[in-house]
Design a protein around this motif. Sequence first.
Motif, PDB file in Angstrom:
ATOM      1  N   THR A   1       0.853  -1.193   0.000  1.00 13.68           N
ATOM      2  CA  THR A   1       0.000   0.000   0.000  1.00 13.68           C
ATOM      3  C   THR A   1       0.890   1.245   0.000  1.00 13.68           C
ATOM      4  O   THR A   1       2.121   1.147   0.137  1.00 13.68           O
ATOM      5  CB  THR A   1      -0.883   0.024   1.256  1.00 13.68           C
ATOM      6  N   GLU A   2       0.273   2.389  -0.106  1.00 18.66           N
ATOM      7  CA  GLU A   2       1.041   3.639  -0.059  1.00 18.66           C
ATOM      8  C   GLU A   2       1.765   3.783   1.276  1.00 18.66           C
ATOM      9  O   GLU A   2       2.909   4.256   1.315  1.00 18.66           O
ATOM     10  CB  GLU A   2       0.122   4.840  -0.308  1.00 18.66           C
ATOM     11  N   ASP A   3       1.118   3.393   2.381  1.00 13.68           N
ATOM     12  CA  ASP A   3       1.767   3.483   3.696  1.00 13.68           C
ATOM     13  C   ASP A   3       2.964   2.552   3.802  1.00 13.68           C
ATOM     14  O   ASP A   3       4.018   2.938   4.330  1.00 13.68           O
ATOM     15  CB  ASP A   3       0.765   3.143   4.806  1.00 13.68           C
ATOM     16  N   ILE A   4       2.822   1.339   3.305  1.00 15.78           N
ATOM     17  CA  ILE A   4       3.937   0.386   3.333  1.00 15.78           C
ATOM     18  C   ILE A   4       5.064   0.894   2.444  1.00 15.78           C
ATOM     19  O   ILE A   4       6.244   0.826   2.809  1.00 15.78           O
ATOM     20  CB  ILE A   4       3.474  -1.024   2.884  1.00 15.78           C
ATOM     21  N   GLU A   5       4.719   1.418   1.289  1.00 17.67           N
ATOM     22  CA  GLU A   5       5.735   1.954   0.388  1.00 17.67           C
ATOM     23  C   GLU A   5       6.489   3.108   1.049  1.00 17.67           C
ATOM     24  O   GLU A   5       7.719   3.199   0.948  1.00 17.67           O
ATOM     25  CB  GLU A   5       5.108   2.431  -0.922  1.00 17.67           C
ATOM     26  N   ALA A   6       5.776   3.979   1.747  1.00 18.08           N
ATOM     27  CA  ALA A   6       6.434   5.089   2.445  1.00 18.08           C
ATOM     28  C   ALA A   6       7.385   4.566   3.523  1.00 18.08           C
ATOM     29  O   ALA A   6       8.514   5.058   3.654  1.00 18.08           O
ATOM     30  CB  ALA A   6       5.384   6.017   3.058  1.00 18.08           C
TER      31      ALA A   6
ATOM     32  N   PHE B   1      10.458  -5.818   4.975  1.00 21.30           N
ATOM     33  CA  PHE B   1      10.704  -5.382   6.362  1.00 21.30           C
ATOM     34  C   PHE B   1       9.512  -4.571   6.881  1.00 21.30           C
ATOM     35  O   PHE B   1       9.068  -4.757   8.014  1.00 21.30           O
ATOM     36  CB  PHE B   1      11.970  -4.533   6.469  1.00 21.30           C
ATOM     37  N   ALA B   2       9.016  -3.667   6.046  1.00 19.54           N
ATOM     38  CA  ALA B   2       7.876  -2.832   6.441  1.00 19.54           C
ATOM     39  C   ALA B   2       6.631  -3.682   6.700  1.00 19.54           C
ATOM     40  O   ALA B   2       5.894  -3.440   7.672  1.00 19.54           O
ATOM     41  CB  ALA B   2       7.594  -1.777   5.367  1.00 19.54           C
ATOM     42  N   LEU B   3       6.408  -4.694   5.869  1.00 14.47           N
ATOM     43  CA  LEU B   3       5.258  -5.580   6.077  1.00 14.47           C
ATOM     44  C   LEU B   3       5.402  -6.394   7.359  1.00 14.47           C
ATOM     45  O   LEU B   3       4.433  -6.572   8.100  1.00 14.47           O
ATOM     46  CB  LEU B   3       5.097  -6.531   4.880  1.00 14.47           C
ATOM     47  N   ILE B   4       6.594  -6.899   7.604  1.00 20.58           N
ATOM     48  CA  ILE B   4       6.848  -7.674   8.827  1.00 20.58           C
ATOM     49  C   ILE B   4       6.542  -6.819  10.048  1.00 20.58           C
ATOM     50  O   ILE B   4       5.911  -7.285  11.002  1.00 20.58           O
ATOM     51  CB  ILE B   4       8.296  -8.207   8.833  1.00 20.58           C
ATOM     52  N   ASN B   5       6.953  -5.566  10.006  1.00 15.33           N
ATOM     53  CA  ASN B   5       6.662  -4.648  11.111  1.00 15.33           C
ATOM     54  C   ASN B   5       5.170  -4.352  11.224  1.00 15.33           C
ATOM     55  O   ASN B   5       4.589  -4.427  12.297  1.00 15.33           O
ATOM     56  CB  ASN B   5       7.429  -3.332  10.922  1.00 15.33           C
TER      57      ASN B   5
END
Length: 137
Positions: A79-84, A106-110
């Motif tokens: 998503t845009e938030d994950i991409e950011a 890494f962002a998704l894992i978090n």
Amino acid sequence: MKVFVDTSAFCGLTIPKDQYNLTAKVIYKRIQERNAIIYSSDYVMDEVYTLLKTRSSHATSVKFMDQVDKSGVIILHITEDIEADAKTIFRQFKDKKLSFTDCTSFALINQFDLDAVFAFDEHFRYHPYSHPVEFLK
């Protein structure tokens, strides 16, 4: 247990001549025995389909694609938030081996508080996650 599976693990499982093939099968069996919920991402799937086609064959890639569709693997979408978040992570690391796809992982894992990572890429070990994450081996 919620496990994130990376490109290297999927390729290890799928390509018989892959250097991690036997190890990947042992780890995957343990994951199944623990009744883990398996996650990955649309970016990882993009990498896997392409690598399977180039390292093995088009038929192998399509067969894997069909198996994933039927497997129950939860594919998380960037998503845009994950991409950011991934851009922030990417900017922090100068490691040339770290791809933007890795940063999205890494962002998704978090974001999804995933418990463990199934990957053969070492940078998954040294990334500072927002919570304890087990590196399966």
